[in-house]
Write an enzyme that holds these catalytic residues in place. Structure first.
Site, short mmCIF file in Angstrom:
data_model
loop_
_atom_site.label_atom_id
_atom_site.label_comp_id
_atom_site.label_asym_id
_atom_site.label_seq_id
_atom_site.Cartn_x
_atom_site.Cartn_y
_atom_site.Cartn_z
N GLU A 1 -0.39 2.22 4.62
CA GLU A 1 -0.60 1.06 3.72
C GLU A 1 -1.05 0.03 5.10
OE1 GLU A 1 2.26 0.29 0.36
OE2 GLU A 1 2.87 -1.01 2.10
N LYS B 1 11.84 -9.02 -3.14
CA LYS B 1 11.52 -10.39 -2.46
C LYS B 1 11.38 -11.65 -3.74
CE LYS B 1 8.79 -11.35 1.17
NZ LYS B 1 7.06 -11.67 1.40
#
Length: 540
Positions: free
Chosen positions: A353, A206
């Site tokens: 996560e 990103k």
């Protein structure tokens, strides 16, 4: 904010656990001849049998009461409405928008994001069609035969899992490889037999600053230029999945070949965004659209179904039941389909996560367990590896069995044998084999304890007709929403991941200390000693 353990609904569950913890699945099935048909559910092309759980109807009712008390319905509505539920990062959480059909409205800060999503999908489709048809040529005029996805975490685990899962509908004329590890071996082995003239790299970051991804991307760039010796070649052999146009351009990638996504898409929830470009290249835009439809079908089921008939909600609450009250630390995911060999690894990031958190939304330390450890391997390989511990070990390990009624490769009796094993393992885990049954077979008395199976090991069985793009989408969304369900009950943020940051920061400090003039080391004595040993081995 009230900790979940302080809620009366939690106390009711704890008292109920004391009453039912010794109940055996043999008793539960003997008491209810319809249990195996009654405790089932169908949604979005998936069939769930959850009858082999150590639960009664009262258990389910108490778990559902807890979900209601923790505000699960309001949390689901808030997520789908684009509210800022990722509070620590100040973001909406809208992976569901990635698969919302054209024409719908989902607002973020007053703007409908659905048209943005479909604009990116259209650009991805146009590019994919160019590559798949051979219209897109490399720098020397050759068509692309090899695609290498460079990413890490959610930019790798989702795409590689989807590619392996959907190989049966992929374009076999394209070779797809995936590079994630900063270990140079990963890149070297992925590219050693590829022709640079026919290779396209997808760089997925990103920010276009991710250490591992950009290290591998620069290595890929050097590999290409070593063969083609012209900087202009980079633009024909690299595309970016990023939002940082400046860095993408500096790398040599044409920003027209940059595919973006949004900060309301978390990495581990991004396989159906532009991060899935490798998937679209493999299975085509039509196949990718089918996968999105499967995601959306499960989204709608999760959003609208009553909790007692809501597959992700039930899956999440059952995992919570074992983790909190039976002290089960792990969940085994056991797909009986070789195409799903990477599915357990994908779920590790999605679940661990997301829910590996120790404080609530308000920062208060929890006094309960969060985030089970997910692991697994395809059947029947696992049966000859770790099933021994599940059957006769001292640890309680709930299992998710995943199978399909039809194989994409129906070779002789293979699929019957595969599925017979799956059904048998779930049966054996649930009911076991008593000492009396073992003795009745004529087993020597001293061997009876060794050949006794206690049973009472819980499991889900998830079935679908066959592994299709739609089914894969539904299966991933099922676990996404199961994770969210648990996070709401635990009052934790499933959408940040601050725990990965400290190691990254320390690594940046250590990298320059491994080469060059001898540094002044200011770590602990163990880390200092390890750095010196490494430097000595590398000649300082």
């Amino acid at each position: 904010m009230t900790l979940v353990t302080q809620r009366p609904e939690w106390g009711q569950l704890a008292a109920h656990y004391g009453a039912v913890k010794e109940l055996h699945l043999r008793e539960l099935f003997a008491q209810d001849a319809t249990r195996g048909e009654r405790l089932t559910l169908t949604a979005a092309g998936l069939f769930l049998d959850y009858s082999k759980h150590r639960i009664t109807d009262e258990t389910l009712g108490l778990l559902l009461n807890l979900a209601d008390a923790c505000g699960l319905r309001a949390a689901i509505d808030a997520m789908f409405a684009g509210q800022t539920i990722n509070t620590t990062e100040g973001r909406a959480v809208l992976h569901v928008a990635l698969r919302t059909p054209r024409g719908a409205t989902i607002l973020v800060d007053g703007e409908n994001v659905v048209p943005q999503v479909h604009a990116v999908l259209e650009r991805m489709a146009a590019f994919s069609n160019q590559v798949r048809s051979g219209e897109w040529k490399g720098f020397t005029g050759k068509p692309i035969r090899n695609v290498v996805n460079i990413g890490i975490g959610g930019s790798d685990l989702g795409p590689v899992m989807a590619y392996e899962a959907l190989r049966q509908v992929s374009d076999r004329n394209l070779t797809l490889r995936f590079v994630s590890n900063i270990d140079g071996t990963d890149f070297a082995e992925a590219t050693r037999d590829l022709d640079p003239q026919e290779t396209l790299f997808l760089v997925a970051s990103k920010t276009f600053t991710t250490l591992e991804t950009m290290t591998n991307a620069r290595t890929a760039r050097a590999w290409l230029l070593a063969a083609l010796a012209d900087e202009a070649s980079v633009a024909r052999h690299f595309v970016a999945i990023s939002t940082n146009a400046k860095e993408v351009s500096a790398f040599g990638i044409d920003t027209n070949n940059m595919f973006g996504f949004w900060d309301w898409v978390g990495g581990r929830y991004s396989m159906d965004s532009a991060i899935g470009l490798s998937t679209m290249l493999a299975i085509g835009p039509e196949g990718f659209g089918r996968m999105l439809a499967g995601f959306h079908a499960m989204d709608e089921h999760f959003r609208t179904a009553p909790f007692g008939q809501n597959m992700p909600v039930l899956l999440g609450l059952l995992n919570l039941w074992y983790g909190e009250f039976f002290d089960a630390d792990t969940v085994a995911v056991l797909p009986y389909d070789q195409y799903l060999k990477r599915f357990p690894a994908y779920l590790q990031q999605l679940t661990m996560e997301s829910n590996g958190k120790r404080v609530t939304h308000s920062g208060e330390p929890v006094d309960y367990q969060t985030g089970a450890i997910f692991w697994g391997e395809p059947g029947t390989n696992g049966q000859h590896s770790f099933y021994q511990l599940i059957h006769q070990g001292t640890k309680l390990i709930p299992c998710d069995f995943i199978g399909f009624l039809h194989s994409h490769n129906p070779l002789g009796a293979h699929h019957d044998m595969l599925m017979a094993n799956m059904f048998a393992q779930a049966e054996a885990l649930a009911f076991g084999k008593t000492a009396q049954e073992v003795a009745a077979e004529g087993t020597k008395a001293e061997l009876v304890p060794h050949r006794t199976f206690p049973g009472n090991r819980p499991s889900n069985t998830i079935l679908a007709e066959r592994l299709t793009p739609e089914v894969l989408g539904a299966l991933v969304a099922l676990y996404e929403h199961s994770v969210f369900t648990q996070s709401v009950v635990w009052d934790i943020n499933a959408f940040d991941q601050w725990g990965v940051e400290l190691g990254k920061v320390l690594a940046q400090r250590i990298i320059p200390e491994l080469s060059g003039p001898e540094p002044e080391l200011r770590h602990d004595s163990s880390t200092n000693s390890l750095i010196r040993r490494y430097r000595a081995a590398r000649g300082g």
